[in-house]
Structures are given as C-alpha cells and as structure tokens.
Design an enzyme around this catalytic site. Structure first.
Site, PDB file in Angstrom:
ATOM      1  N   LYS A   1     -50.468  -4.387 -44.169  1.00  0.00           N
ATOM      2  CA  LYS A   1     -49.284  -4.914 -43.470  1.00  0.00           C
ATOM      3  C   LYS A   1     -48.184  -5.297 -44.476  1.00  0.00           C
ATOM      4  CE  LYS A   1     -51.533  -4.140 -39.759  1.00  0.00           C
ATOM      5  NZ  LYS A   1     -52.296  -5.014 -38.887  1.00  0.00           N
TER       6      LYS A   1
HETATM    7  C1  PLP Z   1     -53.425  -5.160 -37.939  1.00  0.00           C
HETATM    8  C2  PLP Z   1     -53.254  -5.358 -36.473  1.00  0.00           C
HETATM    9  C3  PLP Z   1     -53.963  -6.331 -35.759  1.00  0.00           C
HETATM   10  C4  PLP Z   1     -55.092  -7.120 -36.330  1.00  0.00           C
HETATM   11  O1  PLP Z   1     -54.837  -7.775 -37.490  1.00  0.00           O
HETATM   12  P1  PLP Z   1     -56.029  -8.195 -38.474  1.00  0.00           P
HETATM   13  O2  PLP Z   1     -55.359  -9.087 -39.448  1.00  0.00           O
HETATM   14  O3  PLP Z   1     -56.570  -6.930 -39.079  1.00  0.00           O
HETATM   15  O4  PLP Z   1     -57.064  -8.901 -37.651  1.00  0.00           O
HETATM   16  C5  PLP Z   1     -53.653  -6.514 -34.422  1.00  0.00           C
HETATM   17  N1  PLP Z   1     -52.732  -5.772 -33.797  1.00  0.00           N
HETATM   18  C6  PLP Z   1     -52.060  -4.803 -34.428  1.00  0.00           C
HETATM   19  C7  PLP Z   1     -51.032  -4.016 -33.683  1.00  0.00           C
HETATM   20  C8  PLP Z   1     -52.309  -4.561 -35.780  1.00  0.00           C
HETATM   21  O5  PLP Z   1     -51.656  -3.564 -36.409  1.00  0.00           O
END
Ligand code: PLP
Length: 400
Positions: free
Chosen positions: A197
């Site tokens: 991210k």
């Molecule tokens: C990455 C992501 C999540 C979950 O995040 P984590 O930190 O991996 O638990 C939820 N929704 C979307 C759209 C994501 O891209």
C-alpha cells in the site's frame, strides 16, 4: 512477431528478474526510527501510536485517526463500532478484496453485493439504490485502484435512506474527491499499512472519522473493549478497568508506528512517483486498441495504488489468463484485482450468492490485469513493462 519469441515458449524474456506489482520503499530514516523505539520504554501502544494517529488525521483532514493491527482489523472495527449485527445489511461492491465484505460477515451481518460502473469499475450508485431494503444499515464504498467513488450520490442515498456511509480506502491514501481528502469524506474510512500500500508499518491499519464518540468506541474495541489502556492505568497508579464492549486485541505497536510515521513524511513523494508511472503507461498505451486503461472519475485526484488495464478480448486471440502467464514469463509481475467476491465458494455457500448477480463486475473480472506500480520503480522498469505488454499483445492481436 511469432509465438516463439515469447518467453512463455522459450524466447528470451524482457527481464530476467521478476518485477513485482507492488513493494515497499524504505530508507535509513525508517530503520533509525524503529531502532529508537527498540531502545525506548514502550514497544506496543505508546507515544509513537498517538503521534502517528495525529499526523495521519492531519494528512487526511479528519478529526480522529485510530491505528490498528491491519486494514482488515480497521474494517472490522468500523462495523463493530456501529454495532451492526445479524439481520443488518451492508451494501458492498462485488469487485474488491474479500476483506471489504468479510468485515460485515464477522459481525454476523449480511454483505449485499452491488455491481460496478462499467467504465470506472467503482461501486455503481444505481445498483446500490436498487439493493436498499428496510434492513440496510450502511453503504461500504471501495476506492478501487485509488480512484474515489461517487461520494456525492452515495451521500445523497445515505441521507435519504438513513444509512451510514463507510469507505474502504485501502487503495486511496492521498486521493482527493472534489477537493476533499479521502479519509474525511465518509463517516468512517479504513486504510491499510500493508507493504504494497502507499505507506507501510509492516502490517497495520487506520480508521479515520470526525465523530468523537465513534473514535472513542474504536479505541475501546481495539483493546478488548476495556475503558483504559495499560499505559493510562500505569500513569494514574490504578489497576481497575471496565469492559464495556466485546472488543479485540487489534492493537498496533510503537515499533510499527515509528516506521509508519517516517513513511507518512514521504507520502507526497510516493504519490508523485505513482502518478508519474501512471502517466507513462497512459501515454504508451494510448494507441493500443487491444487494451484500455480504466476510466478515471472526474474532479478527483487518483492515488494509483493499482494500475489496471482492461483487455479488449474481441481483438485478441487468447484470453486474459494466457496474457497473464505470458507477461509473468517475460518477468513482469502482473496480477488480477480481483475475482468478484460473491463468486467465492464461502459466499455462495453461506450467503447463496451466484453468478449473474453482478454482470458488469463478472465480465470485467475476465478482462482486467494490474501492471506493476510502486514508488521504487525506475524508468527502466517502466520501459520493461511497456515493452513486455507491446511484445505479448502484438503476438496475440487478431489479424485483419
Ligand atoms: C489491502 C486491502 C485490505 C486489507 O488490508 P490488510 O492490511 O492487508 O488487512 C482491505 N481492503 C482492500 C481493498 C485492500 O486493498
């Protein structure tokens, strides 16, 4: 070019080492910040968590930010804080990561799957409105790829039907909707700090809101539903606490927040790089009728967590999965985001979802491909991606 030129069939690949679709970019400042915490008094919830929360809230223009152990935990706590329960319905888009719907199921409420807009693949407000029932409690919009949803219309629907407006903005840190930062548009917004991210804490998540009461409840839910945390009791010299909610251990550590704080300072540079990569792709693929980048909503600032292209399958001799394998063989770590959530076996078994329910999401899902995009990509990495896409597409273009 013939098929034999492809690495998939023994030709020489564009790259020898696989370029991932996303990865973190860390420097000495992050490393020093983590080491400093390791030498300090607090490893878990301490001053770095509060400092990170304050900076994050200011970054997205929200009154409160609550940091937790993952983006999934952030989504779950949004649903828990609103006390949704069995029988309540939350409308979510079909084309998203499973966690966007799972958070509803964790609380025994029902995720109801909306179809997406055919051009942007963002949740379609017309589909949302058709799915609203007396049991609907919230709309959970997902800023897929980093493009903000149509929040004007979604807000109108939420107000008209007395629903909460929630956002899974795990793709959209740094995005703007009509001049407002994502994180200050919905009632509650969830972000992720996973390494792919925009900024990372190793693992981590954040919920932002302007509502003081919800922020307080989120803090309580983050730590077992207990009214004070250990540090607070320690400072006041008391041992008593009360459990007022059924909470969780979704705490994040000071170690992680020191890392995330250092990353947050680099967010403007990271966004600039992601936008430059996207611009390069858009220009390079403009004359390619075999593929179309996703349409981008107007009056928004895209955060480009993902760069998704759609294959025009009528102009290609093979399907997306062959293009996927051919690009992987060339050393390009393409990916697919996502298979529609309602078609996963769990949802079909437990919620009786089925194919045909969200036709636009379902057909788009067979055409999409995510190209690598992350701040550490070099210009030559970008050129490799463009060259590999051109090479593979030219082999599989329908001849006229
Ligand atoms: C990455 C992501 C999540 C979950 O995040 P984590 O930190 O991996 O638990 C939820 N929704 C979307 C759209 C994501 O891209």
């Amino acid at each position: 070019m013939s098929e034999k030129s492809l690495a998939l069939y023994g030709g020489s690949p564009v790259r020898s080492r696989l370029l991932p679709y996303g990865r973190q970019l860390l420097g000495n400042e992050e490393i020093a910040a983590v080491v400093a915490v390791l030498r300090s008094d607090w490893l878990t919830t301490g001053p770095k968590v509060s400092e990170f929360e304050a900076d994050f809230a200011a970054t997205v223009g929200a009154n409160y930010a609550v940091a937790v152990s993952s983006g999934t935990a952030a989504l779950h706590l949004m649903i828990a804080a609103l006390r949704f329960t069995a029988g309540d319905e939350v409308i979510v888009p079909a084309l998203t990561f499973v966690a966007s719907a799972n958070c509803v199921a964790y609380q025994h409420a029902t995720p109801v799957f909306a179809d997406v807009d055919p051009d942007t693949l963002l949740i379609d407000p017309k589909s949302v409105e058709r799915l609203i029932t007396p049991r609907t409690r919230a709309i959970l919009a997902v800023d897929y790829t980093g493009a903000p949803c149509n929040y004007f219309i979604l807000r109108e629907l939420a107000e008209h039907y007395h629903l909460a407006l929630l956002a899974d903005s795990c793709h959209a840190l740094g995005a703007y909707y009509h001049g407002r930062a994502i994180g200050s548009v919905a009632d509650l917004t969830a972000f992720s700090l996973h390494p792919v991210k925009h900024i990372t804490a190793g693992e981590g998540g954040v919920i932002t809101t302007d509502n003081a009461e919800l922020a307080q409840r989120l803090r309580i839910l983050r730590s077992h539903g207990i009214t004070t945390d250990y540090r607070e009791r320690e400072q006041r010299g008391v041992w008593e606490y009360q459990m007022v909610e059924l909470g969780f251990n979704y705490r994040i550590t000071d170690i992680q927040c020191a890392l995330a704080l250092a990353q947050l300072r680099r967010l403007p540079d990271f966004l600039q790089r992601r936008r430059a990569i996207a611009r390069n792709y858009r220009l390079a693929f403009a004359d390619f009728p075999e593929l179309t980048p996703l349409a981008e909503p107007v009056n928004t600032n895209h955060a480009y967590h993902l760069y998704v292209i759609r294959l025009n399958l009528s102009r290609l001799t093979v399907g997306r999965n062959t293009i996927f394998r051919a690009l992987r063989a060339e050393g390009i770590g393409v990916n697919v985001h996502y298979a529609p959530v309602h078609l996963h076996p769990y949802y079909q078994r437990i919620y009786h979802t089925h194919s045909g329910q969200c036709p636009i999401a379902e057909s788009a899902a067979s055409e999409i491909l995510s190209l690598p995009i992350f701040p550490g990509m070099t210009d030559s990495d970008i050129a490799d991606v463009i060259r590999a896409v051109q090479k593979v597409i030219s082999v599989y273009t329908v001849s006229h």
